[in-house]
Scaffold this motif. Structure first.
Motif, PDB file in Angstrom:
ATOM      1  N   THR A 161       0.652  -1.031   0.080  1.00 13.41           N
ATOM      2  CA  THR A 161       0.212  -0.107  -0.117  1.00 13.41           C
ATOM      3  C   THR A 161       0.983   1.347   0.066  1.00 13.41           C
ATOM      4  OG1 THR A 161      -0.255   0.082   2.458  1.00 13.41           O
ATOM      5  CG2 THR A 161      -1.798  -1.163   1.212  1.00 13.41           C
ATOM      6  N   GLU A 409      -2.672   7.450  -2.207  1.00 13.37           N
ATOM      7  CA  GLU A 409      -2.057   7.043  -3.478  1.00 13.37           C
ATOM      8  C   GLU A 409      -1.588   8.306  -4.181  1.00 13.37           C
ATOM      9  OE1 GLU A 409      -4.959   5.744  -2.234  1.00 13.37           O
ATOM     10  OE2 GLU A 409      -4.172   3.915  -1.725  1.00 13.37           O
ATOM     11  N   PRO A 454      -6.207   1.108  -7.733  1.00 14.50           N
ATOM     12  CA  PRO A 454      -6.029  -0.134  -6.919  1.00 14.50           C
ATOM     13  C   PRO A 454      -6.574  -1.428  -7.214  1.00 14.50           C
ATOM     14  CG  PRO A 454      -6.062   2.068  -5.652  1.00 14.50           C
ATOM     15  CD  PRO A 454      -6.544   2.402  -6.895  1.00 14.50           C
TER      16      PRO A 454
END
Length: 469
Positions: A161, A409, A454
């Protein structure tokens, strides 16, 4: 093949990595990049060349992630849909050039290369072009960089992540600061020998120098300029997170501490790179601030830039003796740098490198065959025009990517891109060899993986995939 203490420890850590969750392998490879002067073992057959701790742990990193996720996400990292395709083509061409060009063009020109002896001595000298151990070592580093990029991409696509990237980089930055402080303390107390166990690589060590009374911080690296080149990347990453308001207190504190450490390295390259990074961050912060978003701090950056000359003038008035010391420091670091012996040598390297590019008709002398003092000339003299264009396409694609994920992100990808930009700035000013270090490829792989939605990661998960938890 003598094995160092850190070599034994690396083998132990690598063994633990193989039986641990994949997340541990990611943190280990990121942290290992801090040991830029630590040899795991030497290779007498290559003139005593050192295999560094990060390079040894890279093998365990790749093996662990391959065990967890298979080959599919690794191939995706270098597919036509990823910037990694250009790095793959560059590496293939670099390997080809290292194996064949020094032999095909033997004697057509003279190059600056590192000459190693079995006793471990290293000198840089002008020699006729021929195949040497440098071609082998730089080829290994090039392949290692490609693998680091691809497996970092695979990790973040299949279980890792953005939080992992942030945490690993913050831990790395704090560790770098701790070692920098210990470097100064051990130097001032006459106990610098305590750092000998992490400075075992077959490099020339310049860790005890001063400028204008300031100890040049080298940390875990063989010299202050290497420390500065590493630290500017960490500063760019953490400052970018702070600008984007990600963990504001932590990232602001870490970036604020990295800045004086960077300045105390007294590296001219670091100062020039810092100016370029600040401009880059300021330019990038503007649209984020005036487009209705809560991110971006152009006002804070502008205020900091304006405060520098004001503070300097205040110091001149209130502390004339300190101002004199600062003037001597700037004179040694900047003003007299171009007249130094080191600067003249590096200018000679660049002149020879450009002549190599011309003498080889733009093909280059082969990866590892030439040394320069600017990464642009390293590319031209080693892998020629073809390799230079491929590298430009790789970096250009990384820096121009847009994020397709959430806020975390998005900000992490921007921070990774800032780190890539900082590393590139430092290399373009004073880079001497093709290898940019594993941290550069970790950040490039992170940026490439985080640009995608993702949800796409599911397509890479094997039926019984292991998680990174």
């Amino acid at each position: 093949m003598p094995i160092e203490l850190l070599g034994f420890l690396s083998l132990l850590v690598g063994t633990v990595v193989l039986v641990s969750p994949p997340r541990l392998s990611f943190f280990v490879i990121v942290f290992s990049t801090l040991f830029g002067a630590a040899a795991a073992f030497g290779v007498p057959g290559l003139g005593g060349a050192s295999v560094l701790v990060p390079s040894l742990l890279l093998a365990f990193y790749c093996l662990r992630l391959f065990m967890a996720f298979g080959e599919k996400p690794v191939f995706a990292a270098v597919s036509s849909a990823s910037p990694g395709i250009w790095l793959l083509l560059l590496t293939v061409y670099g390997v080809f050039s290292a194996l064949f060009l020094p032999r095909l063009m033997e004697g057509v020109t003279e190059t600056m290369i590192v000459l190693r002896s079995s006793a471990g001595h290293r000198i840089i000298d002008l020699t006729p072009l021929s195949f040497s151990s440098n071609n082998i070592t730089q080829t290994i580093y090039a392949v290692g960089g490609l693998l680091c990029f691809a497996f970092t991409y695979a990790y973040l696509k299949c279980g890792g992540t953005a939080r992992d990237v942030i945490n690993a980089m913050l831990v790395l930055a704090v560790a770098n600061l701790v070692f920098a402080l210990l470097d100064v303390i051990t130097y001032r107390t006459g106990t610098a020998h305590l750092f000998d166990f992490i400075r075992t690589a077959n490099y020339a060590l310049l860790t005890g120098s001063e400028k204008a009374g300031f100890k040049r911080i080298s940390g875990t690296f063989p010299e202050a300029s290497a420390f500065a080149g590493y630290t500017i990347v960490l500063f760019a990453f953490t400052a970018s997170l702070w600008i984007d308001r990600m963990r504001t207190v932590t990232t602001g504190l870490v970036a604020g501490l990295l800045l004086p450490a960077l300045l105390l390295s007294t590296s001219t390259t670091a100062l020039v790179s810092l100016a370029m990074v600040v401009v880059f961050l300021f330019w990038r912060a503007l649209p984020a601030s005036y487009a209705g978003h809560v991110t971006g701090r152009p006002g804070a950056i502008a205020l900091a830039i304006l405060a520098v000359p004001l503070c300097f003038m205040l110091i001149l008035v209130l502390m004339p003796e300190f101002a004199k010391a600062v003037q001597e420091f700037l004179d040694e670091t900047l003003y007299s740098k171009l007249n130094s012996q080191s600067a003249r040598e590096r200018m000679q390297w660049n002149a020879v490198a450009f002549q190599v590019f011309l003498d080889t008709w733009g093909w280059g002398a082969g990866l590892g065959s030439a040394r320069a003092s600017s990464y642009a000339l390293v590319l031209l003299s080693n892998v020629g025009l073809i390799g230079t264009v491929l590298f430009a396409l790789f970096v250009g694609n990384i820096l121009s990517m847009k994020s397709g994920g959430g806020i975390r992100e998005h900000t992490t990808m921007r921070a990774a891109k800032a780190g890539v930009f900082a590393g590139l700035c430092e290399a373009m000013i004073s880079g001497t060899v093709y290898d940019l270090g594993l941290l550069f490829y970790v950040l490039a792989g992170s940026a490439a993986a985080l640009r995608w939605n993702p949800a796409r990661a599911r397509t890479f998960r094997p039926a019984a995939a292991e998680t990174a938890q």
